[in-house]
Design an enzyme around this catalytic site. Structure first.
Site, mmCIF file in Angstrom:
data_model
loop_
_atom_site.group_PDB
_atom_site.id
_atom_site.type_symbol
_atom_site.label_atom_id
_atom_site.label_comp_id
_atom_site.label_asym_id
_atom_site.label_seq_id
_atom_site.Cartn_x
_atom_site.Cartn_y
_atom_site.Cartn_z
ATOM 1 N N HIS A 103 43.221 40.100 31.169
ATOM 2 C CA HIS A 103 44.532 39.826 30.582
ATOM 3 C C HIS A 103 44.753 38.326 30.544
ATOM 4 C CE1 HIS A 103 48.832 40.082 29.793
ATOM 5 N NE2 HIS A 103 48.611 41.336 29.472
ATOM 6 N N ASP A 124 46.212 49.046 29.612
ATOM 7 C CA ASP A 124 45.543 50.025 28.748
ATOM 8 C C ASP A 124 44.477 50.826 29.475
ATOM 9 O OD1 ASP A 124 46.910 49.370 26.380
ATOM 10 O OD2 ASP A 124 45.755 47.521 26.267
HETATM 11 C C1 LIG Z 1 42.855 40.555 26.857
HETATM 12 C C2 LIG Z 1 41.860 39.453 26.589
HETATM 13 C C3 LIG Z 1 41.762 39.181 25.078
HETATM 14 C C4 LIG Z 1 42.371 38.182 27.277
HETATM 15 O O1 LIG Z 1 41.361 37.320 27.289
HETATM 16 P P1 LIG Z 1 41.454 35.726 27.167
HETATM 17 O O2 LIG Z 1 42.513 35.171 28.015
HETATM 18 O O3 LIG Z 1 41.450 35.332 25.727
HETATM 19 O O4 LIG Z 1 40.100 35.398 27.846
HETATM 20 P P2 LIG Z 1 38.705 35.226 27.137
HETATM 21 O O5 LIG Z 1 38.455 36.289 26.117
HETATM 22 O O6 LIG Z 1 38.629 33.815 26.713
HETATM 23 O O7 LIG Z 1 37.748 35.495 28.364
HETATM 24 C C5 LIG Z 1 37.526 34.580 29.436
HETATM 25 C C6 LIG Z 1 36.214 34.964 30.103
HETATM 26 O O8 LIG Z 1 36.354 36.280 30.683
HETATM 27 C C7 LIG Z 1 35.472 37.191 30.017
HETATM 28 N N1 LIG Z 1 36.207 38.427 29.771
HETATM 29 C C8 LIG Z 1 37.525 38.548 29.497
HETATM 30 N N2 LIG Z 1 37.849 39.833 29.341
HETATM 31 C C9 LIG Z 1 36.709 40.529 29.519
HETATM 32 C C10 LIG Z 1 36.413 41.901 29.466
HETATM 33 N N3 LIG Z 1 37.362 42.806 29.200
HETATM 34 N N4 LIG Z 1 35.149 42.281 29.677
HETATM 35 C C11 LIG Z 1 34.195 41.388 29.948
HETATM 36 N N5 LIG Z 1 34.415 40.059 30.014
HETATM 37 C C12 LIG Z 1 35.665 39.647 29.803
HETATM 38 C C13 LIG Z 1 35.067 36.520 28.703
HETATM 39 O O9 LIG Z 1 33.826 36.972 28.241
HETATM 40 C C14 LIG Z 1 35.073 35.076 29.132
HETATM 41 O O10 LIG Z 1 33.893 34.849 29.864
HETATM 42 P P3 LIG Z 1 33.144 33.417 29.752
HETATM 43 O O11 LIG Z 1 34.146 32.404 30.232
HETATM 44 O O12 LIG Z 1 31.984 33.575 30.656
HETATM 45 O O13 LIG Z 1 32.778 33.255 28.317
HETATM 46 C C15 LIG Z 1 40.449 39.833 27.126
HETATM 47 O O14 LIG Z 1 40.489 40.003 28.515
HETATM 48 C C16 LIG Z 1 39.905 41.077 26.458
HETATM 49 O O15 LIG Z 1 39.382 40.993 25.336
HETATM 50 N N6 LIG Z 1 40.019 42.260 27.120
HETATM 51 C C17 LIG Z 1 39.549 43.499 26.531
HETATM 52 C C18 LIG Z 1 40.568 44.033 25.546
HETATM 53 C C19 LIG Z 1 41.793 44.578 26.216
HETATM 54 O O16 LIG Z 1 41.720 45.356 27.143
HETATM 55 N N7 LIG Z 1 42.955 44.182 25.700
HETATM 56 C C20 LIG Z 1 44.233 44.645 26.166
HETATM 57 C C21 LIG Z 1 45.005 43.545 26.795
HETATM 58 S S1 LIG Z 1 46.497 44.168 27.518
#
Ligand SMILES: CC(C)(COP(=O)(O)OP(=O)(O)OC[C@H]1O[C@@H](n2cnc3c(N)ncnc32)[C@H](O)[C@@H]1OP(=O)(O)O)[C@@H](O)C(=O)NCCC(=O)NCCS
Length: 386
Positions: free
Chosen positions: A260, A314
Protein backbone atom coordinates in the site's frame (compact mmCIF):
# COMPACT_ATOMS: atom_id res chain seq x y z
CA UNK A 1 9.09 24.30 -10.54
CA UNK A 2 12.45 22.56 -10.40
CA UNK A 3 12.71 18.93 -11.53
CA UNK A 4 13.65 17.86 -8.02
CA UNK A 5 10.22 18.81 -6.70
CA UNK A 6 8.38 16.49 -9.07
CA UNK A 7 6.97 13.43 -7.26
CA UNK A 8 5.94 10.57 -9.55
CA UNK A 9 2.42 9.52 -8.64
CA UNK A 10 2.25 12.68 -6.50
CA UNK A 11 3.47 10.52 -3.63
CA UNK A 12 3.31 12.51 -0.40
CA UNK A 13 2.00 15.65 -2.14
CA UNK A 14 -1.10 17.06 -0.37
CA UNK A 15 -3.84 17.56 -2.98
CA UNK A 16 -6.47 18.99 -0.64
CA UNK A 17 -7.37 19.82 2.97
CA UNK A 18 -9.97 17.45 4.34
CA UNK A 19 -11.57 16.54 7.66
CA UNK A 20 -13.32 13.41 6.42
CA UNK A 21 -10.88 10.62 7.22
CA UNK A 22 -7.52 10.26 8.95
CA UNK A 23 -4.92 7.63 8.20
CA UNK A 24 -1.64 6.83 9.92
CA UNK A 25 0.25 4.40 7.71
CA UNK A 26 2.98 3.69 10.28
CA UNK A 27 0.66 3.00 13.20
CA UNK A 28 -2.05 1.32 11.10
CA UNK A 29 -4.85 3.73 12.07
CA UNK A 30 -7.90 4.71 10.01
CA UNK A 31 -10.62 6.99 11.38
CA UNK A 32 -13.73 8.42 9.76
CA UNK A 33 -14.49 11.90 11.19
CA UNK A 34 -12.23 10.96 14.10
CA UNK A 35 -13.97 7.64 14.90
CA UNK A 36 -11.87 4.47 14.58
CA UNK A 37 -13.02 2.03 11.90
CA UNK A 38 -12.91 -0.73 14.54
CA UNK A 39 -15.68 1.12 16.46
CA UNK A 40 -17.75 1.80 13.37
CA UNK A 41 -17.50 -1.79 12.10
CA UNK A 42 -18.59 -3.10 15.50
CA UNK A 43 -21.47 -0.69 16.18
CA UNK A 44 -22.56 1.25 13.08
CA UNK A 45 -24.33 0.43 9.83
CA UNK A 46 -23.15 1.40 6.37
CA UNK A 47 -25.87 4.03 5.94
CA UNK A 48 -25.17 5.56 9.36
CA UNK A 49 -21.46 5.64 8.48
CA UNK A 50 -22.29 7.20 5.09
CA UNK A 51 -24.25 9.91 6.91
CA UNK A 52 -21.30 10.46 9.27
CA UNK A 53 -18.89 10.79 6.33
CA UNK A 54 -21.09 13.01 4.16
CA UNK A 55 -22.71 15.19 6.84
CA UNK A 56 -19.87 15.35 9.33
CA UNK A 57 -21.74 13.89 12.36
CA UNK A 58 -23.48 10.75 13.56
CA UNK A 59 -27.18 11.28 12.86
CA UNK A 60 -29.94 11.55 15.45
CA UNK A 61 -32.32 8.58 15.30
CA UNK A 62 -34.94 10.59 13.38
CA UNK A 63 -32.36 11.93 10.91
CA UNK A 64 -31.04 8.44 10.21
CA UNK A 65 -34.61 7.24 9.65
CA UNK A 66 -35.23 10.05 7.18
CA UNK A 67 -31.92 9.38 5.40
CA UNK A 68 -32.53 5.61 5.25
CA UNK A 69 -36.07 6.15 3.95
CA UNK A 70 -34.89 8.55 1.24
CA UNK A 71 -32.23 6.06 0.10
CA UNK A 72 -34.87 3.30 0.05
CA UNK A 73 -37.24 5.43 -2.06
CA UNK A 74 -34.60 6.07 -4.72
CA UNK A 75 -33.60 2.42 -5.28
CA UNK A 76 -35.37 1.98 -8.60
CA UNK A 77 -33.64 3.16 -11.78
CA UNK A 78 -35.41 4.62 -14.83
CA UNK A 79 -36.59 2.02 -17.34
CA UNK A 80 -34.50 3.81 -19.97
CA UNK A 81 -31.36 2.95 -17.99
CA UNK A 82 -32.51 -0.69 -17.94
CA UNK A 83 -33.10 -0.47 -21.72
CA UNK A 84 -29.61 0.92 -22.14
CA UNK A 85 -28.13 -1.98 -20.11
CA UNK A 86 -29.87 -4.42 -22.49
CA UNK A 87 -27.64 -3.12 -25.28
CA UNK A 88 -24.37 -3.70 -23.34
CA UNK A 89 -22.22 -6.71 -24.36
CA UNK A 90 -22.59 -9.61 -21.88
CA UNK A 91 -18.79 -9.88 -21.88
CA UNK A 92 -18.41 -6.26 -20.73
CA UNK A 93 -16.87 -5.68 -17.32
CA UNK A 94 -19.46 -4.68 -14.67
CA UNK A 95 -17.30 -1.68 -13.69
CA UNK A 96 -17.55 -0.34 -17.24
CA UNK A 97 -21.31 -0.93 -17.19
CA UNK A 98 -21.58 0.87 -13.85
CA UNK A 99 -19.50 3.83 -15.01
CA UNK A 100 -21.62 4.18 -18.16
CA UNK A 101 -24.91 3.97 -16.22
CA UNK A 102 -23.84 6.50 -13.59
CA UNK A 103 -22.75 8.95 -16.32
CA UNK A 104 -26.09 8.36 -18.10
CA UNK A 105 -28.04 8.95 -14.86
CA UNK A 106 -26.62 12.47 -14.88
CA UNK A 107 -28.76 13.23 -17.93
CA UNK A 108 -31.89 12.62 -15.84
CA UNK A 109 -30.65 14.73 -12.91
CA UNK A 110 -29.04 17.89 -14.30
CA UNK A 111 -26.77 19.94 -12.11
CA UNK A 112 -28.49 22.53 -9.92
CA UNK A 113 -27.53 25.23 -7.48
CA UNK A 114 -25.50 23.71 -4.62
CA UNK A 115 -28.23 23.75 -1.91
CA UNK A 116 -29.06 21.42 1.01
CA UNK A 117 -31.93 19.81 -0.94
CA UNK A 118 -29.81 19.32 -4.05
CA UNK A 119 -27.00 17.68 -2.06
CA UNK A 120 -29.48 15.47 -0.16
CA UNK A 121 -31.19 14.38 -3.40
CA UNK A 122 -27.89 13.64 -5.14
CA UNK A 123 -26.44 11.76 -2.18
CA UNK A 124 -29.50 9.60 -1.50
CA UNK A 125 -30.06 8.84 -5.21
CA UNK A 126 -26.50 7.76 -5.83
CA UNK A 127 -26.31 5.67 -2.62
CA UNK A 128 -29.55 3.98 -3.68
CA UNK A 129 -29.11 3.48 -7.42
CA UNK A 130 -25.51 2.24 -7.67
CA UNK A 131 -26.35 -1.19 -6.09
CA UNK A 132 -29.45 -1.52 -8.29
CA UNK A 133 -27.43 -0.88 -11.47
CA UNK A 134 -24.73 -3.39 -10.44
CA UNK A 135 -27.33 -6.09 -9.74
CA UNK A 136 -29.33 -5.31 -12.91
CA UNK A 137 -26.30 -5.67 -15.21
CA UNK A 138 -25.34 -8.89 -13.41
CA UNK A 139 -28.79 -10.41 -14.04
CA UNK A 140 -29.19 -9.11 -17.58
CA UNK A 141 -25.81 -10.27 -18.88
CA UNK A 142 -26.93 -13.79 -17.92
CA UNK A 143 -30.14 -13.37 -19.93
CA UNK A 144 -32.38 -12.77 -16.89
CA UNK A 145 -34.69 -9.86 -16.15
CA UNK A 146 -33.38 -7.60 -13.39
CA UNK A 147 -34.80 -8.38 -9.95
CA UNK A 148 -36.53 -5.21 -8.73
CA UNK A 149 -35.49 -3.88 -5.31
CA UNK A 150 -37.52 -5.18 -2.35
CA UNK A 151 -38.54 -2.23 -0.19
CA UNK A 152 -39.09 -4.46 2.82
CA UNK A 153 -35.36 -5.25 2.95
CA UNK A 154 -32.52 -3.16 4.33
CA UNK A 155 -29.77 -1.98 1.95
CA UNK A 156 -27.30 -4.91 2.32
CA UNK A 157 -30.04 -7.59 2.24
CA UNK A 158 -31.70 -5.94 -0.75
CA UNK A 159 -28.46 -5.93 -2.76
CA UNK A 160 -27.74 -9.61 -2.04
CA UNK A 161 -31.39 -10.37 -2.88
CA UNK A 162 -31.21 -8.52 -6.23
CA UNK A 163 -28.10 -10.58 -7.07
CA UNK A 164 -29.43 -14.03 -6.23
CA UNK A 165 -33.22 -13.79 -5.85
CA UNK A 166 -32.83 -15.15 -2.30
CA UNK A 167 -33.26 -13.20 0.92
CA UNK A 168 -29.95 -13.64 2.77
CA UNK A 169 -29.42 -14.83 6.34
CA UNK A 170 -29.38 -11.62 8.47
CA UNK A 171 -25.92 -12.58 9.81
CA UNK A 172 -24.55 -12.65 6.24
CA UNK A 173 -26.22 -9.32 5.44
CA UNK A 174 -24.62 -7.80 8.55
CA UNK A 175 -21.18 -9.10 7.53
CA UNK A 176 -21.68 -7.61 4.07
CA UNK A 177 -22.65 -4.27 5.65
CA UNK A 178 -19.49 -4.37 7.80
CA UNK A 179 -17.41 -4.88 4.63
CA UNK A 180 -19.10 -1.83 3.11
CA UNK A 181 -18.24 0.26 6.20
CA UNK A 182 -14.57 -0.74 5.84
CA UNK A 183 -14.49 0.23 2.16
CA UNK A 184 -16.51 3.45 2.52
CA UNK A 185 -13.66 5.96 2.63
CA UNK A 186 -9.89 6.23 2.48
CA UNK A 187 -8.61 9.82 2.16
CA UNK A 188 -7.39 11.08 -1.22
CA UNK A 189 -6.78 7.83 -3.05
CA UNK A 190 -6.68 7.66 -6.87
CA UNK A 191 -10.46 7.41 -7.44
CA UNK A 192 -11.29 10.12 -4.90
CA UNK A 193 -8.68 12.37 -6.49
CA UNK A 194 -10.18 11.74 -9.96
CA UNK A 195 -13.62 12.62 -8.55
CA UNK A 196 -12.26 15.81 -6.93
CA UNK A 197 -10.67 16.96 -10.20
CA UNK A 198 -13.93 16.47 -12.10
CA UNK A 199 -16.04 18.02 -9.33
CA UNK A 200 -13.74 21.05 -9.19
CA UNK A 201 -14.72 21.95 -12.77
CA UNK A 202 -18.34 22.17 -11.50
CA UNK A 203 -19.29 19.18 -13.64
CA UNK A 204 -22.46 17.25 -12.84
CA UNK A 205 -21.79 15.09 -9.72
CA UNK A 206 -22.82 11.99 -11.71
CA UNK A 207 -19.90 12.76 -14.05
CA UNK A 208 -17.61 13.22 -11.05
CA UNK A 209 -18.68 9.85 -9.62
CA UNK A 210 -18.33 8.23 -13.07
CA UNK A 211 -14.72 9.51 -13.16
CA UNK A 212 -14.12 7.89 -9.79
CA UNK A 213 -15.66 4.58 -10.88
CA UNK A 214 -13.42 4.44 -13.96
CA UNK A 215 -10.40 5.11 -11.79
CA UNK A 216 -11.37 2.52 -9.18
CA UNK A 217 -11.62 -0.17 -11.87
CA UNK A 218 -7.85 -0.52 -12.41
CA UNK A 219 -6.05 -3.47 -10.83
CA UNK A 220 -3.63 -1.25 -8.91
CA UNK A 221 -6.65 0.22 -7.10
CA UNK A 222 -10.09 -1.42 -6.56
CA UNK A 223 -9.53 -4.08 -9.21
CA UNK A 224 -7.04 -5.82 -6.90
CA UNK A 225 -9.75 -7.61 -4.86
CA UNK A 226 -10.91 -9.51 -7.96
CA UNK A 227 -7.31 -10.40 -8.81
CA UNK A 228 -6.67 -11.76 -5.28
CA UNK A 229 -9.42 -14.36 -5.66
CA UNK A 230 -8.15 -15.22 -9.16
CA UNK A 231 -4.69 -15.72 -7.63
CA UNK A 232 -5.97 -17.92 -4.77
CA UNK A 233 -7.82 -20.12 -7.27
CA UNK A 234 -4.75 -20.32 -9.53
CA UNK A 235 -2.57 -21.38 -6.59
CA UNK A 236 -5.13 -24.08 -5.74
CA UNK A 237 -3.41 -25.60 -2.69
CA UNK A 238 -1.29 -24.56 0.29
CA UNK A 239 1.66 -26.54 -1.11
CA UNK A 240 1.71 -24.46 -4.29
CA UNK A 241 1.94 -21.12 -2.49
CA UNK A 242 5.71 -20.78 -2.12
CA UNK A 243 6.65 -21.74 -5.72
CA UNK A 244 3.87 -19.46 -7.04
CA UNK A 245 5.04 -16.44 -5.02
CA UNK A 246 8.71 -17.07 -5.74
CA UNK A 247 8.05 -17.36 -9.47
CA UNK A 248 6.04 -14.12 -9.57
CA UNK A 249 8.66 -12.22 -7.61
CA UNK A 250 11.44 -13.61 -9.84
CA UNK A 251 9.50 -12.21 -12.82
CA UNK A 252 9.11 -8.87 -10.97
CA UNK A 253 5.33 -9.33 -10.84
CA UNK A 254 3.26 -7.94 -7.97
CA UNK A 255 1.35 -10.09 -5.50
CA UNK A 256 -2.21 -8.81 -5.56
CA UNK A 257 -3.70 -7.63 -2.28
CA UNK A 258 -0.22 -6.89 -0.90
CA UNK A 259 1.37 -3.50 -0.36
CA UNK A 260 0.00 0.00 0.00
CA UNK A 261 1.25 3.48 -0.78
CA UNK A 262 0.32 4.68 2.74
CA UNK A 263 0.41 1.64 5.04
CA UNK A 264 3.82 0.36 6.03
CA UNK A 265 2.20 -2.16 8.40
CA UNK A 266 -0.71 -4.55 7.89
CA UNK A 267 -3.71 -2.49 6.74
CA UNK A 268 -6.10 -2.10 9.74
CA UNK A 269 -9.00 -2.96 7.43
CA UNK A 270 -7.30 -6.25 6.52
CA UNK A 271 -6.98 -7.06 10.24
CA UNK A 272 -10.75 -6.57 10.77
CA UNK A 273 -11.64 -8.37 7.55
CA UNK A 274 -9.51 -11.34 8.56
CA UNK A 275 -11.45 -11.59 11.85
CA UNK A 276 -14.69 -11.43 9.88
CA UNK A 277 -13.46 -14.22 7.57
CA UNK A 278 -12.71 -16.38 10.60
CA UNK A 279 -16.17 -15.78 12.14
CA UNK A 280 -17.87 -16.34 8.80
CA UNK A 281 -16.09 -19.63 8.14
CA UNK A 282 -16.69 -20.82 11.69
CA UNK A 283 -20.45 -20.28 11.38
CA UNK A 284 -21.06 -21.05 7.71
CA UNK A 285 -18.33 -23.59 6.85
CA UNK A 286 -14.69 -23.50 5.96
CA UNK A 287 -13.04 -23.49 2.51
CA UNK A 288 -9.45 -24.08 1.42
CA UNK A 289 -8.92 -20.55 0.10
CA UNK A 290 -8.51 -19.12 3.61
CA UNK A 291 -5.68 -21.59 4.30
CA UNK A 292 -4.06 -20.63 0.98
CA UNK A 293 -4.43 -16.93 1.83
CA UNK A 294 -2.81 -17.46 5.26
CA UNK A 295 0.13 -19.20 3.60
CA UNK A 296 0.43 -16.39 1.00
CA UNK A 297 0.55 -13.88 3.86
CA UNK A 298 3.23 -15.95 5.66
CA UNK A 299 5.44 -16.38 2.57
CA UNK A 300 5.05 -12.70 1.62
CA UNK A 301 5.94 -11.66 5.16
CA UNK A 302 9.16 -13.63 4.79
CA UNK A 303 10.00 -12.43 1.25
CA UNK A 304 8.53 -8.91 1.17
CA UNK A 305 8.37 -7.88 4.84
CA UNK A 306 11.70 -6.04 4.54
CA UNK A 307 10.01 -3.76 1.95
CA UNK A 308 7.12 -3.14 4.38
CA UNK A 309 4.66 -4.92 2.10
CA UNK A 310 1.77 -6.48 3.99
CA UNK A 311 -1.87 -7.42 3.24
CA UNK A 312 -4.09 -4.51 2.20
CA UNK A 313 -7.89 -4.15 2.29
CA UNK A 314 -8.29 -6.24 -0.86
CA UNK A 315 -6.49 -9.29 0.47
CA UNK A 316 -9.26 -10.77 2.65
CA UNK A 317 -12.39 -9.06 1.26
CA UNK A 318 -12.61 -11.39 -1.74
CA UNK A 319 -12.80 -14.45 0.52
CA UNK A 320 -15.84 -12.93 2.24
CA UNK A 321 -17.59 -11.93 -0.99
CA UNK A 322 -16.92 -15.38 -2.44
CA UNK A 323 -18.53 -17.00 0.61
CA UNK A 324 -21.52 -14.63 0.27
CA UNK A 325 -21.99 -15.94 -3.28
CA UNK A 326 -20.84 -12.73 -4.98
CA UNK A 327 -19.03 -13.55 -8.25
CA UNK A 328 -15.45 -12.30 -8.69
CA UNK A 329 -16.24 -9.79 -11.42
CA UNK A 330 -18.56 -8.00 -8.97
CA UNK A 331 -15.94 -7.57 -6.25
CA UNK A 332 -14.83 -4.18 -7.58
CA UNK A 333 -18.41 -2.94 -8.20
CA UNK A 334 -19.10 -3.91 -4.56
CA UNK A 335 -16.14 -1.73 -3.60
CA UNK A 336 -17.85 1.10 -5.53
CA UNK A 337 -21.16 0.43 -3.72
CA UNK A 338 -19.26 1.22 -0.51
CA UNK A 339 -16.84 3.92 -1.69
CA UNK A 340 -19.69 5.99 -3.11
CA UNK A 341 -20.10 7.27 0.48
CA UNK A 342 -16.55 8.60 0.63
CA UNK A 343 -16.72 10.05 -2.89
CA UNK A 344 -19.92 11.92 -2.01
CA UNK A 345 -18.40 13.21 1.23
CA UNK A 346 -15.43 14.57 -0.72
CA UNK A 347 -17.74 15.99 -3.43
CA UNK A 348 -19.66 17.93 -0.79
CA UNK A 349 -16.46 19.09 0.93
CA UNK A 350 -14.88 20.18 -2.38
CA UNK A 351 -17.92 22.16 -3.49
CA UNK A 352 -18.23 23.86 -0.11
CA UNK A 353 -14.94 25.64 -0.85
CA UNK A 354 -14.14 24.94 -4.48
CA UNK A 355 -11.03 25.80 -6.42
CA UNK A 356 -10.36 24.34 -9.86
CA UNK A 357 -7.59 21.72 -9.90
CA UNK A 358 -4.97 22.81 -12.40
CA UNK A 359 -1.54 21.38 -11.55
CA UNK A 360 1.60 22.14 -13.44
CA UNK A 361 4.14 19.85 -15.14
CA UNK A 362 7.85 19.48 -15.61
CA UNK A 363 8.29 19.87 -19.37
CA UNK A 364 10.84 17.41 -20.76
CA UNK A 365 10.35 17.93 -24.52
CA UNK A 366 12.07 19.88 -27.30
CA UNK A 367 11.63 23.57 -28.02
CA UNK A 368 11.91 25.84 -31.06
CA UNK A 369 11.78 23.02 -33.60
CA UNK A 370 11.26 23.75 -37.33
CA UNK A 371 8.19 22.33 -39.08
CA UNK A 372 9.38 19.62 -41.58
CA UNK A 373 7.17 19.16 -44.61
CA UNK A 374 5.87 15.56 -45.02
CA UNK A 375 7.92 14.81 -48.19
CA UNK A 376 11.16 15.68 -46.36
CA UNK A 377 10.63 13.50 -43.25
CA UNK A 378 12.86 10.42 -42.78
CA UNK A 379 11.78 7.44 -40.67
CA UNK A 380 15.13 7.06 -38.93
CA UNK A 381 16.11 10.69 -38.64
CA UNK A 382 15.54 13.04 -35.78
CA UNK A 383 13.06 14.76 -38.10
CA UNK A 384 10.58 11.92 -37.65
CA UNK A 385 7.37 13.20 -36.18
CA UNK A 386 6.36 11.50 -32.92
C1 LIG B 1 -0.63 -0.63 -4.05
C2 LIG B 1 0.69 -0.40 -4.75
C3 LIG B 1 0.45 0.13 -6.18
C4 LIG B 1 1.46 0.67 -3.96
O1 LIG B 1 2.71 0.64 -4.41
P1 LIG B 1 3.71 1.89 -4.54
O2 LIG B 1 3.69 2.74 -3.35
O3 LIG B 1 3.52 2.55 -5.86
O4 LIG B 1 5.03 1.08 -4.50
P2 LIG B 1 5.83 0.50 -5.73
O5 LIG B 1 4.92 -0.16 -6.72
O6 LIG B 1 6.71 1.58 -6.20
O7 LIG B 1 6.66 -0.63 -5.00
C5 LIG B 1 7.78 -0.39 -4.15
C6 LIG B 1 8.58 -1.68 -4.07
O8 LIG B 1 7.77 -2.70 -3.44
C7 LIG B 1 7.49 -3.74 -4.38
N1 LIG B 1 6.09 -4.10 -4.25
C8 LIG B 1 5.06 -3.28 -3.94
N2 LIG B 1 3.91 -3.96 -3.90
C9 LIG B 1 4.23 -5.24 -4.19
C10 LIG B 1 3.46 -6.40 -4.30
N3 LIG B 1 2.13 -6.38 -4.12
N4 LIG B 1 4.08 -7.54 -4.62
C11 LIG B 1 5.40 -7.58 -4.81
N5 LIG B 1 6.20 -6.49 -4.71
C12 LIG B 1 5.61 -5.34 -4.40
C13 LIG B 1 7.79 -3.17 -5.76
O9 LIG B 1 8.13 -4.17 -6.68
C14 LIG B 1 8.93 -2.24 -5.43
O10 LIG B 1 10.08 -3.02 -5.26
P3 LIG B 1 11.52 -2.44 -5.73
O11 LIG B 1 11.73 -1.19 -4.91
O12 LIG B 1 12.45 -3.53 -5.38
O13 LIG B 1 11.40 -2.18 -7.19
C15 LIG B 1 1.51 -1.71 -4.84
O14 LIG B 1 1.82 -2.17 -3.55
C16 LIG B 1 0.79 -2.79 -5.62
O15 LIG B 1 0.82 -2.77 -6.86
N6 LIG B 1 0.12 -3.74 -4.93
C17 LIG B 1 -0.63 -4.78 -5.61
C18 LIG B 1 -1.97 -4.26 -6.06
C19 LIG B 1 -2.93 -4.04 -4.92
O16 LIG B 1 -3.11 -4.90 -4.08
N7 LIG B 1 -3.57 -2.88 -4.92
C20 LIG B 1 -4.57 -2.52 -3.95
C21 LIG B 1 -4.10 -1.39 -3.10
S1 LIG B 1 -5.26 -1.08 -1.80
Amino acid sequence: MADGEYKPGLEGVPATRSNISYVDGQAGILEYRGIAIEELTAHSSFLETAHLLIYDHLPLVKDLEEFTEAVREHRRVKYRIIDMIKSFPESGHPMDALQTCVAALGMFYPIQEFSHDYVFGTVTRLLAKVPTVVAAFHQMRQGNDPIPPDDSLDRPSNFLYMLSGKIPDPKLARIFDQCLILHAEHTVNASTFAMLVTASTLANPYSAIASAIGTLSGQLHGGANEQVMVMLRQIGSVGNVRPYIEERLAKKQKIMGMGHRIYKVKDPRAIILQKIVEELFETFGHNKYYDIALEVEKVCDELLGSKEIYPNVDFYSGLIYDKLGIPEELFTPVFAIARIAGWLAHWREQLSDNRLFRPTQVYTGLRNQPYIHSDRRHPNSSHELH
